[in-house]
Enzyme design. Structure first.
Site, PDB file in Angstrom:
ATOM      1  N   THR A 211      -2.174  -2.694  -4.186  1.00 14.37           N
ATOM      2  CA  THR A 211      -2.093  -4.119  -3.839  1.00 14.37           C
ATOM      3  C   THR A 211      -0.781  -4.670  -4.384  1.00 14.37           C
ATOM      4  O   THR A 211      -0.286  -4.197  -5.403  1.00 14.37           O
ATOM      5  CB  THR A 211      -3.289  -4.841  -4.504  1.00 14.37           C
ATOM      6  OG1 THR A 211      -4.480  -4.390  -3.872  1.00 14.37           O
ATOM      7  CG2 THR A 211      -3.197  -6.354  -4.377  1.00 14.37           C
ATOM      8  N   ARG A 239     -15.580  -5.691   4.728  1.00 11.25           N
ATOM      9  CA  ARG A 239     -15.596  -5.977   3.290  1.00 11.25           C
ATOM     10  C   ARG A 239     -14.354  -6.813   2.925  1.00 11.25           C
ATOM     11  O   ARG A 239     -13.251  -6.544   3.369  1.00 11.25           O
ATOM     12  CB  ARG A 239     -15.600  -4.671   2.499  1.00 11.25           C
ATOM     13  CG  ARG A 239     -15.478  -4.817   0.983  1.00 11.25           C
ATOM     14  CD  ARG A 239     -14.043  -4.757   0.506  1.00 11.25           C
ATOM     15  NE  ARG A 239     -13.934  -4.621  -0.946  1.00 11.25           N
ATOM     16  CZ  ARG A 239     -12.773  -4.667  -1.599  1.00 11.25           C
ATOM     17  NH1 ARG A 239     -11.655  -4.863  -0.949  1.00 11.25           N
ATOM     18  NH2 ARG A 239     -12.736  -4.539  -2.902  1.00 11.25           N
ATOM     19  N   GLY A 241     -12.205  -8.288  -0.432  1.00  5.56           N
ATOM     20  CA  GLY A 241     -12.059  -8.137  -1.877  1.00  5.56           C
ATOM     21  C   GLY A 241     -11.609  -9.417  -2.560  1.00  5.56           C
ATOM     22  O   GLY A 241     -11.775 -10.519  -2.029  1.00  5.56           O
ATOM     23  N   ASP A 242     -11.017  -9.263  -3.731  1.00  7.28           N
ATOM     24  CA  ASP A 242     -10.618 -10.426  -4.533  1.00  7.28           C
ATOM     25  C   ASP A 242      -9.314 -11.058  -4.066  1.00  7.28           C
ATOM     26  O   ASP A 242      -9.081 -12.248  -4.310  1.00  7.28           O
ATOM     27  CB  ASP A 242     -10.450 -10.001  -6.005  1.00  7.28           C
ATOM     28  CG  ASP A 242      -9.344  -8.950  -6.171  1.00  7.28           C
ATOM     29  OD1 ASP A 242      -9.319  -7.990  -5.367  1.00  7.28           O
ATOM     30  OD2 ASP A 242      -8.514  -9.096  -7.082  1.00  7.28           O
ATOM     31  N   THR A 262      -4.658  -7.057  -9.402  1.00  4.02           N
ATOM     32  CA  THR A 262      -4.787  -5.842  -8.590  1.00  4.02           C
ATOM     33  C   THR A 262      -5.882  -4.969  -9.191  1.00  4.02           C
ATOM     34  O   THR A 262      -6.028  -4.922 -10.412  1.00  4.02           O
ATOM     35  CB  THR A 262      -3.464  -5.041  -8.549  1.00  4.02           C
ATOM     36  OG1 THR A 262      -3.698  -3.789  -7.884  1.00  4.02           O
ATOM     37  CG2 THR A 262      -2.908  -4.760  -9.936  1.00  4.02           C
ATOM     38  N   GLY A 263      -6.660  -4.310  -8.358  1.00 10.32           N
ATOM     39  CA  GLY A 263      -7.706  -3.444  -8.903  1.00 10.32           C
ATOM     40  C   GLY A 263      -8.977  -3.502  -8.080  1.00 10.32           C
ATOM     41  O   GLY A 263      -8.955  -3.873  -6.895  1.00 10.32           O
ATOM     42  N   THR A 264     -10.061  -3.120  -8.692  1.00 13.16           N
ATOM     43  CA  THR A 264     -11.342  -3.046  -7.991  1.00 13.16           C
ATOM     44  C   THR A 264     -11.883  -4.469  -7.753  1.00 13.16           C
ATOM     45  O   THR A 264     -12.594  -5.043  -8.574  1.00 13.16           O
ATOM     46  CB  THR A 264     -12.361  -2.241  -8.813  1.00 13.16           C
ATOM     47  OG1 THR A 264     -12.247  -2.634 -10.182  1.00 13.16           O
ATOM     48  CG2 THR A 264     -12.099  -0.764  -8.733  1.00 13.16           C
ATOM     49  N   GLY A 265     -11.512  -4.983  -6.584  1.00 16.66           N
ATOM     50  CA  GLY A 265     -11.741  -6.389  -6.287  1.00 16.66           C
ATOM     51  C   GLY A 265     -13.181  -6.850  -6.388  1.00 16.66           C
ATOM     52  O   GLY A 265     -13.456  -8.008  -6.725  1.00 16.66           O
TER      53      GLY A 265
HETATM   54  N1  GLY Z   1      -7.866  -5.757  -5.286  1.00 18.39           N
HETATM   55  C1  GLY Z   1      -7.865  -5.394  -3.952  1.00 18.39           C
HETATM   56  C2  GLY Z   1      -9.195  -5.217  -3.380  1.00 18.39           C
HETATM   57  O1  GLY Z   1     -10.123  -4.839  -4.087  1.00 18.39           O
HETATM   58  O2  GLY Z   1      -9.365  -5.455  -2.213  1.00 18.39           O
END
Ligand code: GLY
Length: 348
Positions: A211, A239, A241-242, A262-265
């Site tokens: 990201t 889906r 994300g954040d 950035t990361g696991t949204g």
């Molecule tokens: N941070 C990007 C996503 O999880 O979509």
């Protein structure tokens, strides 16, 4: 403060080793030191110098694009837009061209932008045909009374307003496609407990989340933040994300900080991570580095991984990421200084 934070992390850094020492913000009343900071996502710590170089050049180009805007007296909003567009056009990042694939083989793009001076914001989600999703996010902010527009409606809005549209094939890169095949294979293996026991199933292994984000402080003391992504490889079609969620992946407030994540949204959304940095800074009076670290600790506590960049209203910068198996590409450019890009390395 920032150097301590960086160099106490185990391992070495590319990029920073030869960089000049820099003032981190300003304590002098009334003086503003414009700055742009970017990230290019996180990845495993086992990158080679060559792999770093491939991403270092476009990141410098992005910093120069943002810095040029600030040097001409332009706004933080224009600076972050210019920087993000460079990274969206580069296939090495998971945003615009080079975006990851959904489980059904689509590229669905998310982006957002926020102006700290007005607290106006715009976001685009699940767009499939806009070349530069950050321009779509800005369009939502500037031309509609909404904050987030998703899916077909997002592409329709972009097209009607003359933004550049592309076929899905424009976003294709072989390595992202291969990553989808690998992710599907791992998912199958995970369902087979006997095979899973015998195979390395580390899902964080060189994930190249990739990201991109940019935050800036301009000469008028205005903060802005922007983030753009293709999301996560093998995500469910639809889906979100954040990154397009204001407060989760992006936040800016002239009274506190500008933030991009950035990361696991899916975890960042539960922490409301970008706004959390602002809240810790504003209400707990933490400095911007500590606030970023505390927000990241919350992401990690829920099983997430990734990073955060932040600038406070005085131009101090904060950088934090989950330091287990990841590093975060990040860089900054102050006026009159050479842009610098960093990548933390694991111990070898
Ligand atoms: N941070 C990007 C996503 O999880 O979509």
């Amino acid at each position: 403060m920032r150097y301590e934070a960086l160099f106490t992390l185990k391992g070495r850094f590319y990029g920073g080793e030869s960089g000049p020492a820099r003032a981190n913000g300003c304590e002098c009343a009334g003086e503003i030191f414009p700055v742009i900071v970017i990230h290019g996502g996180t990845s495993g710590l086992d990158l080679t110098k060559e792999e770093f170089k491939i991403r270092e050049e476009p990141m410098k180009k992005a910093l120069l694009a943002g810095q040029a805007v600030l040097e001409k007296g332009g706004s933080a909003m224009d600076a972050v837009t210019a920087a993000i567009m460079v990274l969206e056009d580069d296939p090495n990042f998971n945003a615009g061209k080079g975006a990851v694939f959904t489980a059904d083989g689509f590229n669905e793009l998310d982006a957002s932008i926020m102006d700290g001076s007005t607290k106006k914001a715009g976001a685009f989600a699940m767009a499939r045909h806009i070349k530069n999703p950050i321009l779509g996010a800005r369009l939502v902010m500037d031309k509609t009374w909404h904050t987030l527009v998703a899916g077909e409606g997002a592409d329709k809005l972009a097209k009607e307003n003359g933004l550049e549209m592309v076929d899905q094939k424009y976003f294709f890169t072989q390595f992202r496609y291969d990553a989808l095949q690998k992710a599907k294979e791992k998912q199958k293996l995970l369902l087979d407990s006997e095979k899973a026991k015998k195979t390395s199933l580390n899902l964080h292994e060189r994930p190249y989340l990739g990201t991109v984000g940019a935050i800036a402080l301009d000469q008028n003391g205005n903060l802005a933040a922007a983030t753009s992504t293709g999301g996560m490889t093998n995500k469910m079609t639809g889906r979100i994300g954040d990154s397009p969620i204001i407060g989760s992946g992006t936040y800016a407030d002239n009274d506190s900080v500008a933030v991009s994540c950035t990361g696991t949204g899916d975890i960042y959304m539960r922490v409301n991570a970008a706004h959390e940095v602002s809240a810790l800074y504003k209400y707990k009076t933490q400095d911007v580095q500590k606030a970023a670290e505390d927000a990241i600790a919350q992401v990690k506590a829920l099983g997430g991984s990734g990073g955060i960049i932040s600038i406070d209203k005085n131009g101090h910068t904060g950088f934090a990421w989950t330091k287990d198996k990841l590093g975060m590409y990040h860089g900054e450019a102050r006026l009159g200084a050479k842009p610098i890009v960093y990548w933390p390395l694991g111990e070898k």
